[in-house]
Write a protein that holds these residues in place. Structure first.
Motif, mmCIF file in Angstrom:
data_model
loop_
_atom_site.group_PDB
_atom_site.id
_atom_site.type_symbol
_atom_site.label_atom_id
_atom_site.label_comp_id
_atom_site.label_asym_id
_atom_site.label_seq_id
_atom_site.Cartn_x
_atom_site.Cartn_y
_atom_site.Cartn_z
ATOM 1 N N UNK A 96 0.829 -1.204 0.000
ATOM 2 C CA UNK A 96 0.000 0.000 0.000
ATOM 3 C C UNK A 96 0.869 1.262 0.000
ATOM 4 N N UNK A 154 -0.825 1.968 5.680
ATOM 5 C CA UNK A 154 -0.304 3.208 5.110
ATOM 6 C C UNK A 154 0.349 4.052 6.196
ATOM 7 N N UNK B 29 -5.301 1.900 -3.112
ATOM 8 C CA UNK B 29 -5.281 1.266 -1.775
ATOM 9 C C UNK B 29 -4.945 2.259 -0.661
ATOM 10 N N UNK B 30 -3.979 3.142 -0.924
ATOM 11 C CA UNK B 30 -3.596 4.114 0.099
ATOM 12 C C UNK B 30 -4.758 5.063 0.401
ATOM 13 N N UNK B 31 -5.477 5.469 -0.638
ATOM 14 C CA UNK B 31 -6.615 6.365 -0.420
ATOM 15 C C UNK B 31 -7.682 5.689 0.420
ATOM 16 N N UNK B 34 -6.467 5.456 3.973
ATOM 17 C CA UNK B 34 -6.470 6.761 4.641
ATOM 18 C C UNK B 34 -7.882 7.202 5.002
#
Lengths: 299, 314
Positions: A96, A154, B29-31, B34
């Protein structure tokens, strides 16, 4: 470099050097001693520590405490949980955080600045413990193994470290691959990843050590004994003995040996929990220091 | 004319976005992570204006306005916790901040070699040990009857000290432990600054007959002063949040009911009200204010650093 700043060589000031080395020796000893003491204690027999105090070497040397550690019911299981959460955390973070860092490192990406800001804001603002705690219930992550992995996939700071590294890879390397019609994914796997092994190692170790040492999420979200990692089991042992100490002091009783598991067994569990970190420490120490350096340059 | 240009710019932008769609996919994926794990909990602070009920959920819990804020601001326990937090963090800055600088200069003046490397390796070690383990170590080593420290005190004819049972000792214990854990690690950044000093300065000083003390005062210290200033400002910015010595990690693993009066910090207050006593909205309100004030502190620390040092962390 160092010999220019050191005072050695000037005869009149030689004693300053000796004091310097003596002070450093004392500090190093003070940093190391608690570990030494703990290991010695864990190798001492439970009977011997009742009458004598351990200082440097084990008294009544024995492996019995470690044998008892392995006989504890949940320990094998929580060792497996700890290993899985560590591996899961490493894979999750690399996927990620790594993919995001790679995308962000491209100077031509439209909206790059705003995306970065969106990703960095949570480093400074968070909802705080309670809103997160309540939200985890609603996500059904309570008593769920994924609570160890998903929220930690993340990391903005690791994203910054990786982005800095990716930005340093010459663009010309991928240009030619792109001309040959390679896809984004193929460029990533065949060109970028082989060149990025140092930073991948740093991030893997960061998140691995963090995951191994984490206890907070298990304490908040896990009540099922089957899902408790090592740190949680150890914490329960320590809390149980400090609670019995508290009760003893409050009831006015003369403090005797604390109840619960024998102290030597607790020390052995402590050593067992820390051993994996100590074993790989010589290998990752160098990388960690590099990570701090890159971070410092960013700041 | 003008409209046409913006039109073509729009088309250009669309083309650019389309060209990068593979990269945007990498960001997904990071969005998602988050939004789910950072932004939704941020929005969750509205629960501090409700009487939040776990069963009723966010849409059916009643609104109560600023009731919880008034309540905790008049709660002596809250002020007590704030006092402990500022006390522990403040004292630990005063005592603990100069030590890594001194140690870094000492390590820097050592001759390169095995002794220097071993010193550094050992000094970083406690940083990598979990707070749970540190808690266990500290309880054992400071134990009144069998701990190493009290054995030593007894050996020299003193009275044993109840380190982990007396509230008056808690600040001493937590500050010492935090220094022990991070002293070596905190030298890294200063060592980096020190190794950046131009060797010619020292050579010139040697030619001019400057002794070790002169070189320390006139070259070494002035060279690392900017980074020292930056670190100090950043540390002070952490005065009431969870990054200082009074972190939840340290407090939770070192405290017990006997030392409560000096070990209940803000983070612990919020945890205990919210998680242990289930006063969710009340604790969320306290956490919201803690977050706001510490954000202001961090921002002003950063602004000061920008003004005085010319750069900040963001």
């Amino acid at each position: 470099m160092a010999n220019l700043t050191s005072i050695a060589g000037q005869k009149s000031n030689r004693w300053v050097t000796w004091i310097l080395y003596a002070v450093i020796l004392v500090i190093t000893f003070l940093i190391l001693y608690p570990f030494w003491y703990c290991v010695s204690y864990s190798l001492s027999s439970s009977k011997a520590v009742m009458t004598q105090n351990v200082t440097f070497i084990p008294i009544g040397f024995t492996w019995e405490n470690y044998i008892k550690v392995f006989k504890q019911n949940n320990l094998g299981n929580s060792f497996v949980i700890s290993v899985f959460r560590t591996l899961g955390g490493i894979v999750g973070t690399l996927l990620v955080t790594g993919l995001a860092a790679y995308a962000i490192s491209k100077p031509t990406l439209p909206g790059r600045r705003w995306i970065s800001i969106f990703m960095i804001i949570p480093m400074y603002i968070s909802g705080g413990l309670i809103p997160t705690y309540v939200w985890m219930f609603q996500l059904h992550l309570v008593n769920n193994f994924w609570v160890f992995v998903l929220p930690n996939c993340f990391w903005a700071f690791n994203m910054l470290l990786m982005r800095t590294y990716f930005e340093g890879i010459p663009a010309s390397l991928e240009e030619s691959a792109r001309l040959d019609g390679a896809s984004e994914l193929r460029i990533l796997f065949q060109i970028i990843i082989p060149l990025s092994m140092p930073i991948i190692a740093v991030i893997a170790m960061y998140s691995g050590v963090w995951q191994w040492n984490a206890w907070y999420d298990a304490m908040l979200y896990i009540t099922s004994a089957k899902l408790k990692p090592l740190q949680a089991i150890l914490q329960e042992m320590i809390k149980a003995s400090s609670t019995s100490m508290t009760q003893m002091a409050q009831s006015g009783g003369k403090a005797a040996q604390s109840q619960g598991s024998p102290e030597a067994v607790r020390m052995a569990t402590l050593v067992f929990t820390t051993l994996p970190i100590i074993c790989i420490y010589p290998f990752f120490q160098k990388y960690f220091v590099q990570g701090v350096m890159i971070g410092a340059v960013k700041a | 004319m003008k409209e046409k240009r913006t039109d073509s710019q729009k088309r250009e932008l669309k083309r650019e976005i389309a060209k990068h769609r593979g990269l945007y996919l990498f960001l997904v994926p990071a969005f998602v992570a988050l939004i789910i794990f950072a932004y939704i909990p941020m929005a969750g602070v509205v629960m501090s204006f409700m009487d939040y009920d776990l069963i009723k959920g966010p849409f059916h819990s009643p609104w109560v306005g600023f009731e919880h804020f008034q309540e905790f601001l008049t709660d002596p326990e809250f002020w007590h916790a704030l006092g402990n937090t500022i006390g522990i963090n403040g004292l630990s800055i005063i005592i603990g901040f100069p030590l890594p600088i001194a140690l870094a200069i000492a390590i820097f003046s050592m001759k390169d070699g095995i002794f220097k490397r071993v010193t550094q390796t050992i000094s970083y070690l406690p940083h990598f040990v979990s707070w749970v383990v540190v808690g266990g170590l500290v309880y054992k080593i400071l134990d009144m009857d069998t701990g190493a420290v009290n054995s030593m005190i007894r050996f020299f004819g003193g009275q044993p000290i109840a380190f982990m049972r007396e509230p008056s000792w808690f600040w001493f214990v937590i500050i010492t432990v935090c220094i022990w854990k991070e002293l070596g690690w905190n030298t890294i950044i200063y060592l980096a600054a020190l190794s950046g000093i131009d060797a010619e300065q020292y050579e010139a000083a040697l030619v001019d007959g400057a002794n070790g003390w002169h070189r320390l005062i006139y070259i070494t210290i002035p060279s690392i002063l900017p980074i020292v200033g930056l670190m100090l400002i950043m540390t002070v910015g952490n005065l009431i949040n969870s990054n200082g010595s009074a972190s939840f990690d340290a407090v939770y693993n070192l405290r017990n009911a006997l030392t409560a009066t000096s070990s209940d910090t803000l983070d612990y207050f919020i945890f205990s009200q919210g998680v242990q006593h289930n006063e969710l909205s009340y604790a969320a309100a306290a956490g919201f204010v803690q977050g706001l004030v510490s954000l202001c502190l961090v921002m002003s620390a950063n602004a000061i650093s920008r003004k005085t040092q010319g750069y900040g962390a963001f």
